[in-house]
Each structure stands twice: as structure tokens, then as C-alpha cells.
Design a protein around this motif. Structure first.
Motif, PDB file in Angstrom:
ATOM      1  N   PRO A  32     -27.818  -6.681  18.840  1.00 21.17           N
ATOM      2  CA  PRO A  32     -28.700  -5.506  18.730  1.00 21.17           C
ATOM      3  C   PRO A  32     -27.943  -4.207  18.453  1.00 21.17           C
ATOM      4  O   PRO A  32     -28.432  -3.351  17.696  1.00 21.17           O
ATOM      5  CB  PRO A  32     -29.403  -5.443  20.088  1.00 21.17           C
ATOM      6  CG  PRO A  32     -29.249  -6.785  20.682  1.00 21.17           C
ATOM      7  CD  PRO A  32     -27.998  -7.359  20.113  1.00 21.17           C
ATOM      8  N   LYS A  38     -27.009  -4.312  14.781  1.00 22.25           N
ATOM      9  CA  LYS A  38     -28.167  -4.015  13.928  1.00 22.25           C
ATOM     10  C   LYS A  38     -28.486  -2.517  13.934  1.00 22.25           C
ATOM     11  O   LYS A  38     -28.818  -1.942  12.898  1.00 22.25           O
ATOM     12  CB  LYS A  38     -29.381  -4.821  14.378  1.00 22.25           C
ATOM     13  CG  LYS A  38     -29.282  -6.286  14.008  1.00 22.25           C
ATOM     14  CD  LYS A  38     -30.523  -7.043  14.397  1.00 22.25           C
ATOM     15  CE  LYS A  38     -30.422  -8.495  13.975  1.00 22.25           C
ATOM     16  NZ  LYS A  38     -31.641  -9.252  14.275  1.00 22.25           N
ATOM     17  N   THR A  52     -28.389  -7.723   8.145  1.00 28.96           N
ATOM     18  CA  THR A  52     -28.904  -7.815   9.506  1.00 28.96           C
ATOM     19  C   THR A  52     -29.675  -9.092   9.784  1.00 28.96           C
ATOM     20  O   THR A  52     -29.964  -9.391  10.927  1.00 28.96           O
ATOM     21  CB  THR A  52     -29.797  -6.605   9.849  1.00 28.96           C
ATOM     22  OG1 THR A  52     -30.844  -6.530   8.892  1.00 28.96           O
ATOM     23  CG2 THR A  52     -28.986  -5.331   9.883  1.00 28.96           C
TER      24      THR A  52
END
Length: 140
Positions: free
Chosen positions: A115, A118, A130
Motif C-alpha cells: 500500500p 502504491k 501498481t
């Protein structure tokens, strides 16, 4: 014999109180690495850049700000040593010869790194890769 036992217990108790007196409270999120309490963080400011912080138990704080215009790409690397294997999150920074590690002391699992990776890709407008990781956090 009883004197020796009493002396031993008093030394142990004294050492415990000295350690307790000089010990700073450990906050949530700290990581103990070889006796050092380290807290690392990354702050992503999409319009400005990325701030990397390392807080040591001694009170020493190392901060590094990288402008968003200098970040070419965020990458997740698999590091393999003879003893272990772990993942790192790194930044490719314009004008620097080496990768910049986001977490220098902490080795978070891949499911925590993805996360952040990303978000870094979105902030640097490099969202083309991604989809490389599935929901389980393994490469596809």
C-alpha cells in the motif's frame, strides 16, 4: 550462606531499579533492533515530496525530505542473504547513484509495503506498475 543470597538478591533488585530508572517508555510502533528502539515513518505529500523519519530511543531523529520532482520511481525489492530473505521499499532518486531505502532499520512484510508503494506510485504519477501485486501481497 544466607548473607551471600541476600547480597545477590539486593544486587539484582538494585540493577532492576537502575534499569527501570534510566529506561524511557516504549511507545506503540517502536521496534527493538539489537537493543535499539527505532521508530521509522514515511510521510507522503503528493504535491511536495516524501519525508523519511527515523526516531531513535536516545532522542536522536534523522529526517530526510525528497522533493517529488526528484523521485523517478518507487520500487519493491526482494533482498536475499545466506540467512534470510526480506522485502524493502526503495526510491530511485534523480541525481543519486544508489537506491534510497525508505525503511533502513525496519523490515516490514510485503503486505505492509505494497500500500505504501502504491501511494508513492500515485504521488509520483508512475501508476503503470501498481497492478503487479495481487490482493494477497504476492507477485503475479
Amino acid at each position: 550462606d544466607k548473607l551471600a543470597i541476600a547480597l545477590l538478591w539486593s544486587l539484582i533488585l538494585c540493577a532492576f531499579f537502575v534499569k527501570l530508572f534510566f529506561q524511557k517508555p516504549v511507545e506503540k510502533g517502536d521496534l527493538i533492533i539489537l537493543g535499539l528502539n527505532v521508530s521509522e515513518s514515511i510521510i507522503i505529500m503528493p504535491a511536495f515530496g516524501v519525508q523519511l523519519e527515523t526516531h531513535y530511543r536516545s532522542g536522536r531523529i534523522i529526517r530526510r525530505f525528497i522533493p517529488i520532482s526528484k523521485i523517478l520511481k518507487a520500487v519493491v525489492n526482494e533482498c536475499v542473504t545466506p540467512v534470510t530473505c526480506y522485502w524493502t521499499l526503495s526510491l530511485i532518486v534523480r541525481g543519486e547513484e544508489e537506491l534510497t531505502l525508505v525503511f533502513k532499520e525496519f523490515r516490514p512484510p510485503l503486505k505492509l509495503l505494497v500500500p505504501i508503494w502504491k501511494a508513492l506510485c500515485a504521488a509520483t504519477d508512475s501508476t503503470d506498475d501498481t497492478d503487479a501485486f495481487t490482493q494477497e501481497g504476492s507477485g503475479s
